[in-house]
Motif scaffolding. Structure first.
Motif, PDB file in Angstrom:
ATOM      1  N   ARG A 116       0.743  -1.292  -0.024  1.00  0.00           N
ATOM      2  CA  ARG A 116       0.210  -0.205  -0.004  1.00  0.00           C
ATOM      3  C   ARG A 116       0.945   1.206   0.050  1.00  0.00           C
ATOM      4  O   ARG A 116       2.000   1.507   0.934  1.00  0.00           O
ATOM      5  N   VAL A 117       0.408   2.158  -0.935  1.00  0.00           N
ATOM      6  CA  VAL A 117       1.101   3.332  -0.876  1.00  0.00           C
ATOM      7  C   VAL A 117       0.096   4.604  -0.707  1.00  0.00           C
ATOM      8  O   VAL A 117      -0.834   4.562  -1.335  1.00  0.00           O
ATOM      9  N   GLU A 118       0.305   5.325   0.372  1.00  0.00           N
ATOM     10  CA  GLU A 118      -0.559   6.247   0.832  1.00  0.00           C
ATOM     11  C   GLU A 118      -0.161   7.829   0.478  1.00  0.00           C
ATOM     12  O   GLU A 118       1.006   7.986   0.656  1.00  0.00           O
ATOM     13  N   PHE A 119      -1.276   8.489   0.387  1.00  0.00           N
ATOM     14  CA  PHE A 119      -1.045   9.784   0.033  1.00  0.00           C
ATOM     15  C   PHE A 119      -2.081  10.798   0.713  1.00  0.00           C
ATOM     16  O   PHE A 119      -2.989  10.481   1.112  1.00  0.00           O
ATOM     17  N   ARG A 120      -1.322  12.002   1.321  1.00  0.00           N
ATOM     18  CA  ARG A 120      -2.213  12.816   2.108  1.00  0.00           C
ATOM     19  C   ARG A 120      -2.032  14.272   1.827  1.00  0.00           C
ATOM     20  O   ARG A 120      -0.869  14.545   1.169  1.00  0.00           O
ATOM     21  N   ALA A 121      -2.979  15.127   1.790  1.00  0.00           N
ATOM     22  CA  ALA A 121      -2.803  16.461   1.527  1.00  0.00           C
ATOM     23  C   ALA A 121      -3.923  17.251   2.328  1.00  0.00           C
ATOM     24  O   ALA A 121      -4.811  16.700   2.859  1.00  0.00           O
ATOM     25  N   ASP A 122      -3.541  18.449   2.391  1.00  0.00           N
ATOM     26  CA  ASP A 122      -4.488  19.538   2.759  1.00  0.00           C
ATOM     27  C   ASP A 122      -5.740  19.380   1.858  1.00  0.00           C
ATOM     28  O   ASP A 122      -5.897  19.490   0.980  1.00  0.00           O
ATOM     29  N   ALA A 123      -6.948  19.203   2.811  1.00  0.00           N
ATOM     30  CA  ALA A 123      -8.304  19.069   1.890  1.00  0.00           C
ATOM     31  C   ALA A 123      -8.584  20.209   1.182  1.00  0.00           C
ATOM     32  O   ALA A 123      -9.531  20.059   0.382  1.00  0.00           O
ATOM     33  N   ASN A 124      -8.054  21.326   1.504  1.00  0.00           N
ATOM     34  CA  ASN A 124      -8.113  22.446   0.613  1.00  0.00           C
ATOM     35  C   ASN A 124      -7.351  22.607  -0.346  1.00  0.00           C
ATOM     36  O   ASN A 124      -7.390  23.613  -1.415  1.00  0.00           O
TER      37      ASN A 124
END
Length: 202
Positions: free
Chosen positions: A136-144
């Motif tokens: 699994r490779v996960e990505f996160r970012a500011d929801a804006n």
């Protein structure tokens, strides 16, 4: 899987457009022009590299985590423009769980929208799934951060949900984080071929 795979100083990932190699302390000089003239690059980042001191801190934090085998930061070189373009990294690397996160990605303005991100993501995902054997490779970012979210979905990421007020931004305010991911079977089933076709167009 041994964490020694993170410590290869000769690691180099390349396509016709980009070259990625592990970040080193002297890369400060290549990235400083962005820190001085384009501070808005880090508007949505958890750690800002804006300004000379900001960039020094940004690089030191990345290299400290690299030394602890928690992260693998890269510098990005644009082969078509013959210049360094930005940085990206693997972080929250968990070999026992065969997962990691891919992020802290930024490029100078002249490199944005050129297709360089697709090339980088192809190389990084291929390395994560085929060499590091991640599931699994996960990505996160500011929801804006609409631009970043659009870019992640373009490369085949599946949206999973929003973590509400889950962390501090560089400016001290809290943010909602969107979580997306690509799984190993998705990479081999369709994402890899889709990205190959995209980078062949570039």
């Amino acid at each position: 899987m041994s964490t020694n795979i993170l410590l290869r100083p000769d690691l180099q990932l390349e396509t016709e457009m980009v070259m990625l190699r592990p970040l080193i302390i002297t890369d400060f000089e290549y990235l400083l022009p962005f820190a001085l003239s384009e501070p808005e690059i880090w508007q949505y980042s958890l750690v800002s590299g804006a300004g000379e001191n900001g960039l020094k801190n940004y690089i030191h934090l990345a290299l400290d985590n690299y030394a602890q085998e928690k992260e693998l930061p890269f510098i990005v070189y644009n082969k078509k423009q013959n210049t360094y373009a930005g940085s990206t990294r693997f972080y929250d690397i968990q070999f026992a769980q065969r997962t990691l996160q891919l992020g802290y990605t930024w490029y100078g303005k002249s490199h944005q929208g050129t297709g360089i991100n697709t090339h980088c993501k192809f190389l990084l995902l291929q390395y994560a799934f085929e060499t590091m054997q991640m599931d699994r490779v996960e990505f996160r970012a500011d929801a804006n951060n609409a631009r970043s979210i659009k870019a992640m979905k373009k490369i085949g990421c599946v949206e999973e949900g929003i973590l509400r007020s889950n962390t501090f931004k560089a400016d001290g305010n809290r943010r909602d984080s969107i979580v997306l991911s690509i799984l190993r079977d998705e990479w081999f089933a369709n994402v890899k071929e889709m990205l190959k076709q995209q980078i062949e167009v570039d």
